[in-house]
Each structure stands twice: as C-alpha cells, then as structure tokens.
Enzyme design. Structure first.
Site, PDB file in Angstrom:
ATOM      1  N   HIS A  75       0.825  -1.199   0.000  1.00  8.53           N
ATOM      2  CA  HIS A  75       0.000   0.000   0.000  1.00  8.53           C
ATOM      3  C   HIS A  75       0.868   1.261   0.000  1.00  8.53           C
ATOM      4  O   HIS A  75       0.455   2.309  -0.497  1.00  8.53           O
ATOM      5  CB  HIS A  75      -0.923   0.030   1.224  1.00  8.53           C
ATOM      6  N   ASP A  96      -4.906  -5.423  -8.155  1.00  9.14           N
ATOM      7  CA  ASP A  96      -5.097  -4.829  -6.846  1.00  9.14           C
ATOM      8  C   ASP A  96      -5.292  -3.334  -7.075  1.00  9.14           C
ATOM      9  O   ASP A  96      -5.095  -2.831  -8.194  1.00  9.14           O
ATOM     10  CB  ASP A  96      -3.885  -5.108  -5.949  1.00  9.14           C
TER      11      ASP A  96
END
Length: 605
Positions: free
Chosen positions: A256, A329
């Site tokens: 992330h 993702d």
C-alpha cells in the site's frame, strides 16, 4: 430497447442445470456436459453483447470504481472532486464502469450502513447501469475476507474468523461454511463479487500486510483451505477471487505504501507460492487478483506483477491455464503509483493481461489514456475485446442478466440471522490455540478469582472484562494501555496487578520490530515480574510470544472480534478446550533459524 441475452438464467446453479440433458447424447458425464454447454452459450451471448458496444463502452467495462454515498441518488462532495458529478448514479452514467467496489466509513465512501440500505444502493446502481449505453449490469464488489483486518461490512453482518484462525481449526467444513455465510449475506445485499480468499502463503513473520489474512505458512494447508473457501463462496452464490498473485507472503514491505520485492527462485515459487493459486484454479475460482510486487525470477525487468506480461499473461493465463477474470489490486496503492502515473498504470496493466482495473486514480485521465492507446494501436482493439469478453462472460455466468436486482426486505432477514450467528460462534470456538501453559496456569479453577484485564484494545479489554464478570465468583478490572504503552501506563498496570489474582494481557502485533511492539512486550515482561499469574492473549499474530517467550500462559486467537473474545473467556475457565493448531511456525526473535514452536503445535487441557 434493453439489450440482454435471451433466456438468460439468474443463478450459477440454474445456468449449469440447463445443460444436463445433453450428457447422454455426447457420452459425457453430467457435470462435464453441463459445464461445456453453459460455456458455449455464455460465449455466444457475450459476443452478441460485445458487438453492440461502442469503443468507450468497452473501455468503461475495464474499470472498477468507488462511489461516495449510501444511495445511488446521494450527493457527495467527494464524487464531485473525483468524477465531476455529484451522485453515485451520475458516476455510473458518466463512465459506464464494469464494476463498483464498496467501502465503509473507515476509507471514506461510507457505502455500508445496514443490509436493507446496502441492497438499495446495489439496486440503485444497477438501475443506473441498465439505463445507459449497452445496459450492462455491474459487478458489485467488496473486500470481506473475514477476521479483524480486511472486512468492510460490520455488524449486523455475521463476523467470521479470518483465514489464519480458520487454519488453526484445520476444518475444511468450517472454511466452506464460513465462506458460504459471507457469500450468502453479500449476495442478499446485491454484492456479487467478493475479493477473497487470500491465497498467499505467509512464511515471513514480519509481513506487515498479509499475516493473519493468510491460511498460514504451509503451502499444502493453504492450498486445501483456499480450495475449500472458493467452494464455500460458490455455495453462497457470490464470485470468489484468489489474491494476491503470484504470492505476497514473503515480504516485510506493505504494497500500500511501497513496492515489495519477492526474491524467491522459480523453484521456490512453484513449491511455496503458486500451489494455492493452482488449487483455486482447479476448484473453478472466478477471479484472480494481481499483486503490486516485484518478482525478478519471473520478470527480469522488475516491474510490479500487475504490470508484467510475463507474469500475468505468460504465467497465469498461459502456463497455469486460468480462463477467468484477472483484476488488479487497487491502482491507487503505493506499489502501483510509485513508478506508474495515472496515465500509464491502466495501460500497462491492460497490456500485461489484466482484465479489470481497480481504483485507477484520476478517472478522466485513466479513461483517456486507455482510449488513446487503443485508437493509436498501442493496445490492439482485439486485446481490449478479449478482456471485455471475459468480463461479460463472468457477468453472464454469475447470473447478472437480465435482472441483477435483489429483494431489499429479504436482505434484512438473511444478513446476520440466528443460524449464521450460531455457526460463526461454533466455528470461532474451534480456532482458539493454546501455545504455552507452564505450571498449568490454565484453565482457571479452584474458586473465586480477581482478574486484571489489560493491554491492547479499549473495546476488547472492556468486552473481556464484562464477560469475566458475568461468571459466578469472578471479579474483573479493565485497564487498557494502548498499542504503545507508556512507562506511566506500564507502572499503572503493574500496581493494579498486585491487587489481583490473575492478569490477562492482550497483545496485538507485539512481535513487530516497531516501537509499538516493543512497548507491548515491555508491559508483558513487567507484569511477569509481579509474581501474579500472567496470561498473554495474542489477538492478531501468533508470533507475539517471540518477544516474551517465558510468559506462563499464551493463547492465540488470530482475531480480535467479539466472538474471539467470547471464545477466549470460555477457554480461560475450561468451558472450551482449546483445539487449535498453529498454522505457522514461530521462530525465535534473536535467531530466526531457531524455532520456538513448530507448525502444528497446540496444547489442550
């Protein structure tokens, strides 16, 4: 006129059932004939739909967007900021996306209030989709993995244990039932795609992003339980997604915020990381999600897997033979944005072989970049068509034509019902794992006890304290010390422990090298010096005991949900005999080559 395939059925089971009659004529088994006939019909219908779509409509199908608001008609400033329009319905009308993804207020979109509201939002967005252009229903997706880390739908939705907790229970039936409950409740709310299960094999104790989201460190166990999970989601009538390909389990970087590098050789990938994905494919997983990780042994260019044609097309599509939907993702994660700006990332992912682009930043820029790439020939239209066909086939196969709507009143009856809640409690009971019990501190017996409950988690400390106090002859005091206890808090807990018979201390990620973990470990060690009975309960990663290996008693729950707290209290008093087995090995903190507790370790009473 609404353009939908004729005679389209509405559920996966009905789609397959219609083909049973051809089995005898072709000498095929019923299951094989059903699948073959359904496949052929799905492909024909998808091609018919594709032929009616404009170039911009095809490009729209590639994108999965987030929308802000609790209804399709809710005006929200964030929609205006991101998309230039006010309501979720206007976002759908403007971009005609292939899908949406729901989030709760923790991220910002605040889509999830209660079952009836969510079902109404889903219906409203589907109506918006069917009123525009080619009138293609939406994939409505969510990350509802179970457990305490990645879950979006809170209560009243049934809260199930996460993957590592389920792996501690070692029950295929529990894994299937857990996924079935989640899937059934999502489907009732009009959510037709769950981005689960996690198929990563977590062999790195310092992994900051996977951890308990994985089924553990053993490829064989992970493969079996991933397959069971896919089967359960299908029973619940929701599409499943194995993630994060080709395997995010051996990293100490969070994708992330950064770009992890997986240094496994191809042989290691074949023996550790890829088996769960192979198992998912064999089970018929609908979707596979790519990871923003660099794997040099698979692609020497060292681009993230999401952007890598050798990984997405070469390995996943061609070598492993996956025919379903490949999704990225989130493209707004650091692992994607670090080297790939908004006008580059979606094109590179499409070129690599991804079918859907999740949360691409700057929607106008991303759409324009893909349009330009196709119009210029940089991305052949045939490549675009291949992805759109798979998206359409996925939607047809999962029964979204001709009416993707759900009964909003029924959602209230299904989500969080008593049977689901009872099953969840029983499943959770089987996940509690007793790792250490020196001097047979547990179970607590022999009369009245005064119990200090301290450590991480205001809600968890309070809930555990309240549960202890409901027991005859037991008194309890709550003293929450936070994720990074200060010396003042540690001293306060030590003083309180002197006035109690037993201290239960909750830890969360105490094995981490970060200051927070070290502070939690200092609390546990200080409590151990008081001479009272100390019971440590790791409510997330079982690795916490690496920081305080001499603690008298140590339980692992792999979750800090209400049901896990309730199960722990029952275990403390012997009403529940811990039956869990470690799904990971626990190495020593100062010597990773030394194992404190082996994979499969677990004590009983």
């Amino acid at each position: 006129m609404q353009q939908t395939p004729p005679h389209q059925s509405t559920t996966r089971r009905q789609i397959l059932a219609g083909a049973a009659g051809v089995a005898a004529a072709f000498g095929l088994s019923s299951g094989t004939a059903q699948a073959a006939a359904a496949d052929a019909r799905t492909q024909r219908e998808a091609r018919t739909l594709l032929g009616r779509m404009s170039l911009k409509e095809k490009i729209g199908q590639l994108f999965v967007v987030e929308v802000y608001g609790t209804t399709a008609a809710t005006s929200h400033a964030k929609n205006k900021e991101l998309y230039g329009v006010s309501t979720p319905a206007e976002v759908i009308a403007k971009y005609r996306p292939g899908g949406v993804i729901y989030f709760d207020a923790r991220r910002g979109p605040d889509n999830l209030k209660d079952p009836r509201q969510v079902a109404g939002l889903s219906n409203g967005l589907q109506r918006a989709a069917l009123r525009t252009g080619a009138r293609i229903p939406l994939l409505v997706s969510i990350d509802q993995e179970g457990g305490s880390v990645v879950y979006r739908m809170l209560e009243p939705a049934t809260q199930l244990p996460g993957n590592m907790a389920l792996a501690a229970g070692r029950s295929s039936d529990d894994v299937r039932r857990s996924a079935e409950i989640i899937g059934t409740e999502l489907a009732a709310m009009g959510i037709n795609q769950n981005y689960a299960p996690v198929a990563d094999v977590n062999i790195n104790p310092d992994n900051p992003i996977i951890g308990v989201r994985s089924f553990g460190s053993d490829p064989e166990l992970c493969s079996r339980l991933v397959s069971d999970s896919v089967r359960g989601y299908h029973r619940g009538e929701v599409a499943s997604a194995a993630k994060h390909f080709p395997g995010h389990g051996d990293t100490d970087v969070d994708s992330h915020s950064g770009l992890p590098v997986i240094k496994h050789t191809r042989e290691q990938l074949d023996t550790i990381d890829l088996p769960p994905f192979r198992a998912a494919i064999a089970r018929g997983v609908d979707t596979i999600m790519t990871a923003h990780i660099v794997v040099p042994s698979l692609d020497s260019s060292e681009v993230p897997a999401t952007m890598s044609k050798p990984i997405v097309t070469g390995l996943l599509r061609e070598e492993l033979g996956f025919r379903g939907l490949i999704v990225t993702d989130a493209l707004d994660m650091g692992g994607a944005t670090e080297d790939f700006p908004p006008d580059v990332a979606p094109v590179r992912a499409l070129k690599a072989g991804c079918d859907q682009l999740v949360l691409a930043p700057k929607a106008d820029t991303a759409h324009a970049a893909v349009l330009k790439a196709v119009e210029s020939g940089d991305v052949p239209e045939s490549r675009l068509d291949a992805s759109v066909l798979r998206i359409l086939e996925h939607k047809i196969r999962n029964g979204l034509f001709p009416r993707p709507y759900v009964d909003e009143k029924r959602a209230e009856r299904v989500v969080g019902n008593k049977r689901h809640a009872a099953d969840a409690a029983r499943i959770t009971d089987r996940t509690v794992t007793l790792v250490r019990n020196e001097g047979k501190v547990l179970p607590l017996s022999g009369g009245d006890h005064s119990v200090l409950v301290t450590g991480w988690g205001a809600t968890q400390v309070a809930d555990l304290t309240a549960a202890v106090e409901t027991r005859s002859g037991q008194s309890a005091t709550a003293l929450e010390t936070g994720a990074a206890p200060t010396q003042v808090k540690i001293d306060e807990a030590v003083a309180a422990a002197a006035d109690h018979d037993v201290t239960v201390v909750l830890t969360n990620a105490a094995a981490s090298a970060a200051d927070k973990g070290a502070a939690q470990a200092s609390l546990v060690k200080a409590l151990m010096k008081t001479g009272t009975s100390v019971i440590a309960v790791a409510v997330r990663n079982a690795y916490d005991i690496r920081r305080f290996p001499d603690v008298p008693a140590y339980l692992a729950t792999f979750s800090y949900g209400k049901l896990s707290v309730a199960s722990v209290v029952d275990a403390l008093y012997g009403d529940l005999a811990p039956a869990g087995k470690l799904p990971v090995a626990i190495p020593a903190l100062d010597d990773p080559d030394k194992t404190l507790y082996e994979f499969g370790h677990g004590l009983g009473y």
